[in-house]
Every structure is written in C-alpha cells, then in structure tokens.
Write a protein that holds these residues in place. Sequence first.
Motif, PDB file in Angstrom:
ATOM      1  N   HIS A 153      20.483 -16.756 122.924  1.00 41.30           N
ATOM      2  CA  HIS A 153      21.738 -17.495 122.967  1.00 41.30           C
ATOM      3  C   HIS A 153      22.879 -16.565 123.377  1.00 41.30           C
ATOM      4  O   HIS A 153      23.096 -15.530 122.779  1.00 41.30           O
ATOM      5  CB  HIS A 153      22.028 -18.106 121.596  1.00 41.30           C
ATOM      6  N   ALA A 210      36.723 -23.748 116.338  1.00 42.63           N
ATOM      7  CA  ALA A 210      36.727 -25.221 116.395  1.00 42.63           C
ATOM      8  C   ALA A 210      35.418 -25.774 116.953  1.00 42.63           C
ATOM      9  O   ALA A 210      35.103 -26.948 116.772  1.00 42.63           O
ATOM     10  CB  ALA A 210      37.908 -25.695 117.242  1.00 42.63           C
ATOM     11  N   ALA A 220      31.847 -24.356 116.776  1.00 42.50           N
ATOM     12  CA  ALA A 220      30.898 -23.309 116.355  1.00 42.50           C
ATOM     13  C   ALA A 220      29.596 -23.337 117.144  1.00 42.50           C
ATOM     14  O   ALA A 220      29.003 -22.281 117.387  1.00 42.50           O
ATOM     15  CB  ALA A 220      30.617 -23.451 114.865  1.00 42.50           C
ATOM     16  N   GLY A 221      29.120 -24.511 117.541  1.00 46.55           N
ATOM     17  CA  GLY A 221      27.864 -24.604 118.303  1.00 46.55           C
ATOM     18  C   GLY A 221      26.733 -23.920 117.567  1.00 46.55           C
ATOM     19  O   GLY A 221      26.417 -24.265 116.424  1.00 46.55           O
ATOM     20  N   GLY A 249      27.441 -18.360 117.895  1.00 48.84           N
ATOM     21  CA  GLY A 249      27.537 -17.078 118.599  1.00 48.84           C
ATOM     22  C   GLY A 249      28.898 -16.411 118.438  1.00 48.84           C
ATOM     23  O   GLY A 249      28.981 -15.247 118.022  1.00 48.84           O
ATOM     24  N   HIS A 250      29.969 -17.149 118.722  1.00 47.70           N
ATOM     25  CA  HIS A 250      31.307 -16.568 118.554  1.00 47.70           C
ATOM     26  C   HIS A 250      31.638 -16.396 117.069  1.00 47.70           C
ATOM     27  O   HIS A 250      32.237 -15.411 116.676  1.00 47.70           O
ATOM     28  CB  HIS A 250      32.370 -17.452 119.226  1.00 47.70           C
ATOM     29  N   ARG A 272      31.342 -30.902 115.710  1.00 50.47           N
ATOM     30  CA  ARG A 272      31.101 -32.315 115.434  1.00 50.47           C
ATOM     31  C   ARG A 272      29.599 -32.620 115.461  1.00 50.47           C
ATOM     32  O   ARG A 272      29.198 -33.750 115.187  1.00 50.47           O
ATOM     33  CB  ARG A 272      31.860 -33.182 116.446  1.00 50.47           C
ATOM     34  N   ASP A 273      28.779 -31.619 115.799  1.00 52.01           N
ATOM     35  CA  ASP A 273      27.333 -31.803 115.898  1.00 52.01           C
ATOM     36  C   ASP A 273      26.655 -31.176 114.674  1.00 52.01           C
ATOM     37  O   ASP A 273      26.533 -29.953 114.577  1.00 52.01           O
ATOM     38  CB  ASP A 273      26.841 -31.145 117.190  1.00 52.01           C
ATOM     39  N   GLY A 323      33.030 -31.846 111.866  1.00 53.54           N
ATOM     40  CA  GLY A 323      34.101 -32.766 112.237  1.00 53.54           C
ATOM     41  C   GLY A 323      34.531 -32.549 113.678  1.00 53.54           C
ATOM     42  O   GLY A 323      34.191 -31.543 114.304  1.00 53.54           O
ATOM     43  N   ALA A 324      35.297 -33.515 114.180  1.00 52.28           N
ATOM     44  CA  ALA A 324      35.813 -33.432 115.548  1.00 52.28           C
ATOM     45  C   ALA A 324      37.170 -32.735 115.524  1.00 52.28           C
ATOM     46  O   ALA A 324      37.721 -32.461 114.453  1.00 52.28           O
ATOM     47  CB  ALA A 324      35.944 -34.836 116.128  1.00 52.28           C
ATOM     48  N   PHE A 325      37.717 -32.469 116.714  1.00 49.68           N
ATOM     49  CA  PHE A 325      39.030 -31.824 116.785  1.00 49.68           C
ATOM     50  C   PHE A 325      40.053 -32.630 115.986  1.00 49.68           C
ATOM     51  O   PHE A 325      40.949 -32.081 115.381  1.00 49.68           O
ATOM     52  CB  PHE A 325      39.508 -31.693 118.227  1.00 49.68           C
ATOM     53  N   ASP A 349      35.656 -23.335 122.376  1.00 46.02           N
ATOM     54  CA  ASP A 349      34.766 -23.108 123.526  1.00 46.02           C
ATOM     55  C   ASP A 349      34.256 -24.501 123.886  1.00 46.02           C
ATOM     56  O   ASP A 349      33.323 -25.011 123.269  1.00 46.02           O
ATOM     57  CB  ASP A 349      33.651 -22.158 123.025  1.00 46.02           C
ATOM     58  N   LEU A 350      34.950 -25.134 124.838  1.00 40.60           N
ATOM     59  CA  LEU A 350      34.819 -26.585 125.029  1.00 40.60           C
ATOM     60  C   LEU A 350      33.493 -27.033 125.637  1.00 40.60           C
ATOM     61  O   LEU A 350      32.746 -26.235 126.206  1.00 40.60           O
ATOM     62  CB  LEU A 350      35.957 -27.071 125.930  1.00 40.60           C
ATOM     63  N   GLN A 382      22.454 -28.769 123.589  1.00 44.72           N
ATOM     64  CA  GLN A 382      22.708 -30.213 123.705  1.00 44.72           C
ATOM     65  C   GLN A 382      22.324 -30.705 125.104  1.00 44.72           C
ATOM     66  O   GLN A 382      21.725 -31.763 125.265  1.00 44.72           O
ATOM     67  CB  GLN A 382      24.188 -30.505 123.444  1.00 44.72           C
ATOM     68  N   GLU A 423      39.954 -35.990 122.920  1.00 46.38           N
ATOM     69  CA  GLU A 423      39.754 -34.933 121.912  1.00 46.38           C
ATOM     70  C   GLU A 423      40.471 -33.646 122.331  1.00 46.38           C
ATOM     71  O   GLU A 423      41.045 -32.957 121.508  1.00 46.38           O
ATOM     72  CB  GLU A 423      38.256 -34.671 121.723  1.00 46.38           C
TER      73      GLU A 423
HETATM   74  C1  SAM Z   1      29.946 -24.633 124.428  1.00 44.79           C
HETATM   75  S1  SAM Z   1      29.449 -25.125 122.855  1.00 44.79           S
HETATM   76  C2  SAM Z   1      30.010 -23.862 121.792  1.00 44.79           C
HETATM   77  C3  SAM Z   1      29.095 -22.705 121.653  1.00 44.79           C
HETATM   78  C4  SAM Z   1      29.518 -21.712 120.599  1.00 44.79           C
HETATM   79  N1  SAM Z   1      30.774 -21.075 120.904  1.00 44.79           N
HETATM   80  C5  SAM Z   1      28.451 -20.680 120.364  1.00 44.79           C
HETATM   81  O1  SAM Z   1      28.705 -19.492 120.514  1.00 44.79           O
HETATM   82  O2  SAM Z   1      27.324 -21.069 120.010  1.00 44.79           O
HETATM   83  C6  SAM Z   1      30.562 -26.405 122.505  1.00 44.79           C
HETATM   84  C7  SAM Z   1      30.403 -27.016 121.114  1.00 44.79           C
HETATM   85  O3  SAM Z   1      31.594 -27.742 120.859  1.00 44.79           O
HETATM   86  C8  SAM Z   1      31.275 -28.902 120.144  1.00 44.79           C
HETATM   87  N2  SAM Z   1      32.364 -29.845 120.428  1.00 44.79           N
HETATM   88  C9  SAM Z   1      32.725 -30.361 121.621  1.00 44.79           C
HETATM   89  N3  SAM Z   1      33.759 -31.193 121.486  1.00 44.79           N
HETATM   90  C10 SAM Z   1      34.085 -31.190 120.173  1.00 44.79           C
HETATM   91  C11 SAM Z   1      35.089 -31.849 119.401  1.00 44.79           C
HETATM   92  N4  SAM Z   1      35.940 -32.704 119.964  1.00 44.79           N
HETATM   93  N5  SAM Z   1      35.152 -31.605 118.084  1.00 44.79           N
HETATM   94  C12 SAM Z   1      34.300 -30.730 117.500  1.00 44.79           C
HETATM   95  N6  SAM Z   1      33.294 -30.092 118.169  1.00 44.79           N
HETATM   96  C13 SAM Z   1      33.198 -30.317 119.483  1.00 44.79           C
HETATM   97  C14 SAM Z   1      29.934 -29.320 120.695  1.00 44.79           C
HETATM   98  O4  SAM Z   1      29.235 -30.117 119.758  1.00 44.79           O
HETATM   99  C15 SAM Z   1      29.252 -27.984 120.978  1.00 44.79           C
HETATM  100  O5  SAM Z   1      28.420 -27.597 119.913  1.00 44.79           O
END
Ligand code: SAM
Length: 286
Positions: free
Chosen positions: A2, A25, A27-28, A31-32, A50-51, A74-76, A97-98, A104, A210
């Motif tokens: 990853h 915001a 976390a995915g 990683g960060h 949110r996942d 949760g979502a933004f 990190d949008l 996914q 969002e």
């Molecule tokens: C590019 S990934 C992030 C990867 C993460 N930085 C890492 O190092 O693993 C984007 C994540 O943002 C989440 N996401 C996207 N839109 C979101 C929202 N509106 N609210 C909360 N999470 C959101 C997605 O579910 C996804 O897991």
Amino acid sequence: MHYPVLCAEALEYLAVRPEGIYLDATAGFGGHTREIARRLGTGLVIANDRDAESLEFARANTAEFAARIRLHHGAFSNLQEAVAEHGVRRVDGLLADLGVSRYQLTEPHRGFSILADGPLDMRMDQSQRTTAGDLVNSAAEKALADWIYQYGEERRARKIARAIVRARPIRSTLHLAGVVERAAPRTGRLHPATRTFMALRMVVNQEPQELDRLLDIAPELVAAGGRIVVISFMSLEDRKVKVKFQTLGREGRATVLTKHPVTPSAKEIGENPPSRSAKLRAVEMK
Ligand SMILES: C[S@@+](CC[C@H](N)C(=O)[O-])C[C@H]1O[C@@H](n2cnc3c(N)ncnc32)[C@H](O)[C@@H]1O
C-alpha cells in the motif's frame, strides 16, 4: 503493498507537532494516518473514513501506534462530530486525500471496477441506501446524460445514457461496461466506460457536495497556525481546492503555502503509477 500518495510531501506540509491533534479526514487503509501517528508524542490523530470496511484495514495497518489513533466512521459532513468526540473544538492540522482508494476501485464486490465483474454498488459507505444500480436502472435518461457529461467530462454522454436506458435492467459492472463500450467504442487508451463509471461514482457518493462541505468546514475546524492539506486526483476537485484556498488567502484567514500544486516525483510515479494525477495544496490558518 500500500502506497500512501505524496506521503513525504503531505507530512512536510502538515508539519506535525508531537503534542498536536490531527484529523485525517480520509484514513483509507491508514497509510498517512500511520505516518502522522509515528511523529506524535502525547498528541492524537483522529482517523476518519466513510468506509467502515477500510477503517478495519486501517486499524490493522496502524496497530503499532493504536494508542495515538482514534478511528471515526463518517463522511466529511460529520467531521465536526468526529472532532467534538475528543473534547476539542479545533485540530492542529487536517489532511484529506480525496476520492476512492485502490482497494475500493479494484475490489470486485465494491462495484467500482470496469475490469472485474461485481454488483453495481459503488457506495463508499455501505450503510448508505442508494447504489449505482439504483441510478443506472431508475434515473431519467436526461439526468444520466447530465451526470456523465458534467462529472465524467464525457462528450458522448447522451449516446451512452440512451444505451443505458435501452439495456435496462443492467445487472453488473461488466454488463454496464459492455453497454457503454458498444454505445461509445474505444478511441484512445482509456477504457470507454471509465468516464461513465467515474460520473456514477461521484453521484452515488455525492462527491462534489462532500468536497464543498469539507472546504466549508475545514477552516472552522483547524486552529490558528494549523494547516489544511488536500490531495486531489481530478481537475474538477483541484480547481475547487485552489479557488477556496485563494479565497482564504485573500480574506486574510490563511496563508497559501503552495503557489503551484505539488505533484509526485518521477520515482513515486514509477513505483505507483496511479499517483501520477495527484495534486497537493496546502494553507496555514491565521
Ligand atoms: C485515496 S483514499 C485515502 C487513502 C489513505 N490516505 C491511505 O493512506 O490509505 C480516499 C478515502 O477517502 C474516503 N472518502 C472519500 N470521500 C469521503 C467523504 N466524503 N467522507 C469521508 N471519507 C471519504 C474513501 O472511503 C477512501 O477510503
């Protein structure tokens, strides 16, 4: 393996202080989050996504630093609540990190993939009701065409929307990809359904709304001297981030730290080709 995108750059701009409270915001897979937590002493990182499924991977991937991490689902639009839960009103830095994660995008059961068959789902938050299948099989042809044109920036949107409506019911991702490909045959390197899938994903997850919400609340959530760092992958998103940051700068509420967007090095792109479209922008709140 990853790869958190633009990780060194994101950390440089966040300028993590050991005692600070940070909000990741998105976390995915963590990683960060992990790299922020590694730099903390008494501080904390609130890791939001949110996942729920991804948050479980994040939990496992950051176990080493669990004491400094609090997961939040949760979502933004729920970020204020994520922060308030920890007894603070403001954080010392926020990272977003949008978009969708590689997991996914490629995991067939999540329904984002044009290459592997799966249900037409595309919900980042699986507790949400509306799926891509609902839109594809029930939305009006005009709405479909507008979404594909506006969010997918697809010139052949009307043709594609017509073909989708004629092919109903559409049962799976590969079924949809085939319908789109027949309506709008391949012209370049990109799979002809890529833009349609992107548009549907944006509608299912209300990504434009969002992002607007995130850009509205981030300046309220970050304390003076704290930074907001946003990584985006789509030009529509980068444009919004740029305009918002410029406005904060003009209003004297923040200092723009990135005159031009920061992009991945040739080395990072070589190791992780999907990072090539990433753009990072940052501001420091006053
Ligand atoms: C590019 S990934 C992030 C990867 C993460 N930085 C890492 O190092 O693993 C984007 C994540 O943002 C989440 N996401 C996207 N839109 C979101 C929202 N509106 N609210 C909360 N999470 C959101 C997605 O579910 C996804 O897991």
